[in-house]
Design a protein around this motif. Structure first.
Motif, PDB file in Angstrom:
ATOM      1  N   THR A 170       0.851  -1.192   0.000  1.00 21.52           N
ATOM      2  CA  THR A 170       0.000   0.000   0.000  1.00 21.52           C
ATOM      3  C   THR A 170       0.888   1.245   0.000  1.00 21.52           C
ATOM      4  N   PRO A 171       0.375   2.394  -0.461  1.00 26.12           N
ATOM      5  CA  PRO A 171       1.204   3.603  -0.544  1.00 26.12           C
ATOM      6  C   PRO A 171       1.820   4.045   0.783  1.00 26.12           C
ATOM      7  N   ASN A 172       1.178   3.701   1.912  1.00 28.14           N
ATOM      8  CA  ASN A 172       1.780   4.046   3.195  1.00 28.14           C
ATOM      9  C   ASN A 172       2.685   2.939   3.743  1.00 28.14           C
ATOM     10  N   GLY A 173       2.806   1.821   3.013  1.00 25.76           N
ATOM     11  CA  GLY A 173       3.697   0.739   3.392  1.00 25.76           C
ATOM     12  C   GLY A 173       3.218  -0.113   4.543  1.00 25.76           C
ATOM     13  N   ARG A 174       2.003   0.049   5.013  1.00 26.02           N
ATOM     14  CA  ARG A 174       1.545  -0.691   6.189  1.00 26.02           C
ATOM     15  C   ARG A 174       0.991  -2.066   5.862  1.00 26.02           C
ATOM     16  N   LEU A 175       0.639  -2.272   4.594  1.00 28.77           N
ATOM     17  CA  LEU A 175       0.100  -3.573   4.185  1.00 28.77           C
ATOM     18  C   LEU A 175       0.850  -4.082   2.958  1.00 28.77           C
ATOM     19  N   LEU A 176       1.037  -5.410   2.906  1.00 27.76           N
ATOM     20  CA  LEU A 176       1.504  -6.087   1.701  1.00 27.76           C
ATOM     21  C   LEU A 176       0.401  -7.039   1.277  1.00 27.76           C
ATOM     22  N   ILE A 177      -0.007  -6.950  -0.001  1.00 30.35           N
ATOM     23  CA  ILE A 177      -1.128  -7.753  -0.478  1.00 30.35           C
ATOM     24  C   ILE A 177      -0.672  -8.539  -1.697  1.00 30.35           C
ATOM     25  N   ALA A 178      -1.009  -9.831  -1.661  1.00 29.41           N
ATOM     26  CA  ALA A 178      -0.658 -10.737  -2.760  1.00 29.41           C
ATOM     27  C   ALA A 178      -1.918 -11.315  -3.366  1.00 29.41           C
ATOM     28  N   GLY A 179      -1.967 -11.346  -4.719  1.00 29.01           N
ATOM     29  CA  GLY A 179      -3.022 -12.044  -5.428  1.00 29.01           C
ATOM     30  C   GLY A 179      -2.458 -13.334  -5.997  1.00 29.01           C
ATOM     31  N   THR A 180      -3.226 -14.382  -5.984  1.00 28.10           N
ATOM     32  CA  THR A 180      -2.720 -15.707  -6.374  1.00 28.10           C
ATOM     33  C   THR A 180      -3.425 -16.210  -7.617  1.00 28.10           C
ATOM     34  N   SER A 181      -2.854 -17.280  -8.159  1.00 28.04           N
ATOM     35  CA  SER A 181      -3.381 -17.867  -9.390  1.00 28.04           C
ATOM     36  C   SER A 181      -4.715 -18.557  -9.188  1.00 28.04           C
ATOM     37  N   ASP A 182      -5.090 -18.837  -7.931  1.00 26.74           N
ATOM     38  CA  ASP A 182      -6.384 -19.465  -7.698  1.00 26.74           C
ATOM     39  C   ASP A 182      -7.444 -18.461  -7.240  1.00 26.74           C
ATOM     40  N   GLY A 183      -7.141 -17.153  -7.370  1.00 25.01           N
ATOM     41  CA  GLY A 183      -8.158 -16.136  -7.127  1.00 25.01           C
ATOM     42  C   GLY A 183      -8.244 -15.628  -5.705  1.00 25.01           C
ATOM     43  N   ASN A 184      -7.250 -15.926  -4.848  1.00 18.36           N
ATOM     44  CA  ASN A 184      -7.284 -15.438  -3.473  1.00 18.36           C
ATOM     45  C   ASN A 184      -6.444 -14.175  -3.317  1.00 18.36           C
ATOM     46  N   LEU A 185      -6.791 -13.397  -2.262  1.00 20.24           N
ATOM     47  CA  LEU A 185      -6.025 -12.222  -1.873  1.00 20.24           C
ATOM     48  C   LEU A 185      -5.566 -12.409  -0.427  1.00 20.24           C
ATOM     49  N   TYR A 186      -4.245 -12.266  -0.213  1.00 20.63           N
ATOM     50  CA  TYR A 186      -3.662 -12.390   1.130  1.00 20.63           C
ATOM     51  C   TYR A 186      -3.172 -11.005   1.568  1.00 20.63           C
TER      52      TYR A 186
END
Length: 798
Positions: free
Chosen positions: A211-227
């Motif tokens: 995120t622009p403030n660096g507080r979150l890292l988000i990953a999207g996966t090949s099976d459609g999930n968001l972590y």
């Protein structure tokens, strides 16, 4: 005003486990543009420029504002496998399947330099600022290159996983990679050392971003999930199941309110970054979204598999398109000509302002007003669905006349409404308006109605006729400021002096005077000679005079003088004599004591002397008090019978108005002004001084002397010089100036014994005698201007 309806796309998805939030955000389609005939495979965007690549050896640069093509990169040998813009958008880096890494100039579309020629296919690419390029390839290594030199700054191996993504932390001290096994590794940027591995996901990482403030890292996966991980603790915050098809791109708005994601299932979803609820979903009917980016606080951009670019406006709520409305309750809205009238220096203005999203600020003449919630009566005046605020402010009226009060209401969107209230601030002379009878009116009846309009709330009033109070009725009920009040006044035969005193509920007290006459009932024989026959004058110049003398004043705070009224009367009597010019009643106006009110003096100087023509002679004489305004000593006044020392500005005669009268209303080219007035410390035992207030400089006489500059042919003769007082001597029975003025006119000023007193002889005589009598303490002053020094002002019988 009705809000213009805006088309908002609302799609309810039947797939996914997260239900659409009850309160959706506002998303409005702005523009759709076809830019390619083939699918967009890779893209990168700044706030101004979009770079898109295809499998056909094409990289186009698109202007985000217009979605028109700016240029295309010429000379690509192989299709671009990766593309990334520098932070400024001035350069773009591309990689190809054969490992070529090239820096391009976006303005020209030409190659700036070949950065590197890697032996392996590049699988991930990102740029820090303008200089550092991060690459990952099939050899499972991460390389950092300097774009200026093309040299490798450092490298690290991520074996055994294939690297699918690289993203940089906004703080610039670490970066993350996504891998084919689902693992996410965090590296320190300086040492290129592994600091942490996130292993909650077991599927291929297809999109990765901080995120622009660096507080979150988000990953999207090949099976459609968001972590979602919190970067302070590196704990998994949430997992969002978005279907079975892979996530292709992630983006966050610059204010970190929302996250957007797109996948091969043709949907674009927007999530709230606090609750992670889905607040909007858009479906692409032709193909699917391949890349998306928030290019500013309100604009989301996306590319599609069929070569289109789309833009939306994204807001938390529908935009505010209405300006506030202002409702004035007091005063009732009116134009400048019909402005509400008041005599008070404080004026209260009251109203309400409303808006569809609420009033943010309200100012009155540029100053912030206090807002409050409207009461029940006020709320009833507000249209349904509007949010309102009430305001009540007291304004200081610091000048007289019509004053404009500007009310400005603004909402948070910056829309503003302006209304203007007009208030007519009345002077003391205007506070009570006598409608009838007219001044100097003549009646045959024993009484006449008197009608007056006070511009304030009246407590009571009294009427005196010829100094005797008459019984008056109570103020009629229901009378407000501006309403007419009527009474009846008795009249005796001859002249009647009427004085009306009106007392206000706030302590106001205002007095008005007028003169009316009642005709005699005596029968006059038509053939009898009339003793009142008007003197017939032949052709040629005529002489006019206004004589004012005040020893007594209506306000007891003004000290009485002993001889000012007698001086004026003696001077008038001399002018009536043949040697003084034989002024008759039609050419001489004498105002003494209670008759010398401000309105009467103005009437004499403006209306009476306005009869004089250019060849005539005008004499103006004033004996009485002069005073400066205490708070503004530069404002000088002659005090009239109805003057109030505390309100000189509206009850005394301003010196500057005398200048206006001489210049604007009196047509005669020969004017003589005599003034026996000054201002000093008070009344002494041995002699009186004609003035009020304490001053080291007698500005009144200085000002009067300067008045002679108003028009050619004017001479002003004052009783004393600046810094002096004008004295009264009991043994003379006069003011010393007027005593010798009369003595000179009666013959003693005839220095050349020609039986004619000229203005020059008269002034010379008075100057010498006053100086001798006062031992040099009082020096009469004449104006040093051009005038006829041989002008005859008196003759001596012989």
């Amino acid at each position: 005003m009705k809000r213009i309806a805006l088309f908002v796309i609302v799609i309810h998805l039947l797939t996914g486990t997260n239900a659409i939030a009850r309160q959706e955000i506002y998303v409005k389609s702005l523009q759709t543009q076809e830019i390619l005939k083939t699918p967009v495979t890779k893209a990168s965007a700044t706030s101004a420029i979009l770079a898109v690549a295809t499998n056909d050896k094409v990289v186009k640069l698109i202007d985000i504002a217009s979605l028109n093509e700016r240029s295309s990169l010429s000379g690509l040998i192989n299709p671009a496998s990766q593309v990334s813009l520098t932070a400024s958008g001035q350069s773009v880096v591309t990689t190809s399947g054969d490992g070529q890494v090239t820096l391009w100039n976006t303005s020209t579309g030409m190659v700036s330099r070949n950065i590197a020629n890697e032996s392996e296919r590049i699988t991930a690419l990102t740029i820090q600022g303008e200089t550092l390029v991060f690459l990952a390839g099939d050899d499972k290594k991460i390389r950092v290159l300097d774009v200026l030199s093309g040299k490798e700054v450092g490298s690290v191996s991520a074996s055994p996983e294939d690297i699918t993504n690289i993203c940089l932390h906004p703080g610039g001290k670490e970066f993350a990679i996504g891998t084919s096994s689902g693992r996410i590794n965090i590296y320190a940027l300086g040492a290129l050392s592994l600091t942490r591995s996130l292993q909650e996901n077991k599927e291929r990482v297809s999109a990765l971003a901080f995120t622009p403030n660096g507080r979150l890292l988000i990953a999207g996966t090949s099976d459609g999930n968001l972590y979602v991980w919190e970067t302070q603790t590196w704990t998994l915050k949430t997992k969002l199941n978005q279907g079975r098809l892979g996530i292709l791109s992630l983006s966050f708005d610059p204010l970190v309110r929302w996250m957007a994601s797109c996948s091969v299932d043709s949907t674009l979803k927007i999530f709230d970054l606090v609750s992670f609820a889905r607040v909007k979903a858009l479906t692409e009917s032709n193909g699917y979204y391949t890349f998306l980016s928030f290019v500013n606080d309100e604009t989301l951009l996306a590319t599609t598999s069929l070569g289109f670019v789309k833009k939306w406006r994204v807001l938390a709520s529908p935009p505010d398109t209405l300006a506030p409305k202002i409702v004035l309750l007091r005063p009732v809205p009116a134009g400048r000509e019909s402005a509400v009238r008041t005599v008070s220096n404080d004026f209260e203005i009251h109203g309400i302002a409303y808006d569809d999203v609420g009033v943010n600020t309200l100012t009155l003449n540029g100053k912030a007003a206090k807002l409050s919630n409207p009461n029940a009566d006020e709320a009833a005046k507000i249209p349904a669905g509007m949010k309102a605020k009430a305001f009540t402010e007291t304004v200081k009226l610091d000048k007289f006349g019509t004053i404009a009060l500007e009310i400005k209401a603004s909402d948070k969107a910056g829309h503003a409404a302006i209304d203007t209230a007009f208030v007519n601030h009345l002077t003391i002379e205007q506070s009570v308006e006598i409608i009838a009878p007219a001044n100097n009116a003549v009646f045959n009846t024993v009484s006449t109605p008197i009608q007056f309009r006070p511009w304030f709330e009246v407590e009571n009033y009294t009427i005196a006729v010829n100094v005797s109070d008459i019984p008056t009725n109570a103020v009629p009920p229901g009378k407000s400021a501006g309403d007419v009040i009527q009474d009846e006044i008795p009249l005796v035969v001859g002249e009647n002096q009427v004085q009306l005193t009106v007392n206000g509920k706030q302590g106001e007290r205002y007095t008005k005077s007028l003169s009316v006459s009642r005709k005699s009932e005596t029968t006059v024989t038509l053939n009898a000679p009339s003793t009142m026959q008007k003197k017939q004058r032949g052709p040629g110049p005529q002489a006019w005079a206004v004589i004012v003398g005040l020893s007594d004043y209506g306000n007891k705070a003004i000290p009485s003088l002993n001889y000012a009224d007698k001086d004026a009367e003696a001077f008038a009597n001399f002018l009536r004599r043949p040697e003084g010019g034989a002024y008759d009643t039609d050419h001489l106006k004498l105002l003494l004591n209670k008759d010398a009110t401000l309105p009467n003096i103005k009437d004499a100087l403006i209306n009476f002397l306005n009869q004089a023509i250019d060849i005539d002679l005008v004499i103006i004489y004033f004996a009485g008090h002069g005073a400066p305004e205490p708070a503004r000593p530069q404002n000088l006044y002659l005090l009239t019978y109805d003057s109030d020392p505390n309100m000189l500005g509206t009850t005394a005669f301003p010196m500057w108005q005398i200048q206006d009268l001489l210049a604007r209303y009196i047509n005669a080219k020969r004017i003589i002004v005599f003034t026996d007035a000054c201002h000093s410390g008070g009344i002494s035992v041995n002699f009186a001084t004609r003035g009020m207030g304490v001053s080291e400089n007698n500005q009144i006489n200085q000002y009067l002397t300067d008045l002679s500059k108003t028009k050619e042919g004017i001479v002003v003769f004052t009783a004393s010089a600046a810094g002096e007082v004008s004295q009264e001597f009991p043994e003379l029975g006069h003011g010393v100036f007027t005593y010798y003025l009369l003595e000179g006119l009666e013959g003693k000023a005839d220095f050349n014994n020609d039986y004619v007193i000229t203005i020059n002889e008269e002034m010379q005589y008075v100057e010498e005698q006053v100086k001798r009598k006062t031992k040099g303490a009082q020096n009469p002053t004449r104006s040093q201007t051009s005038y006829d020094k041989e002008l005859t002002i008196a003759t001596i019988p012989h």
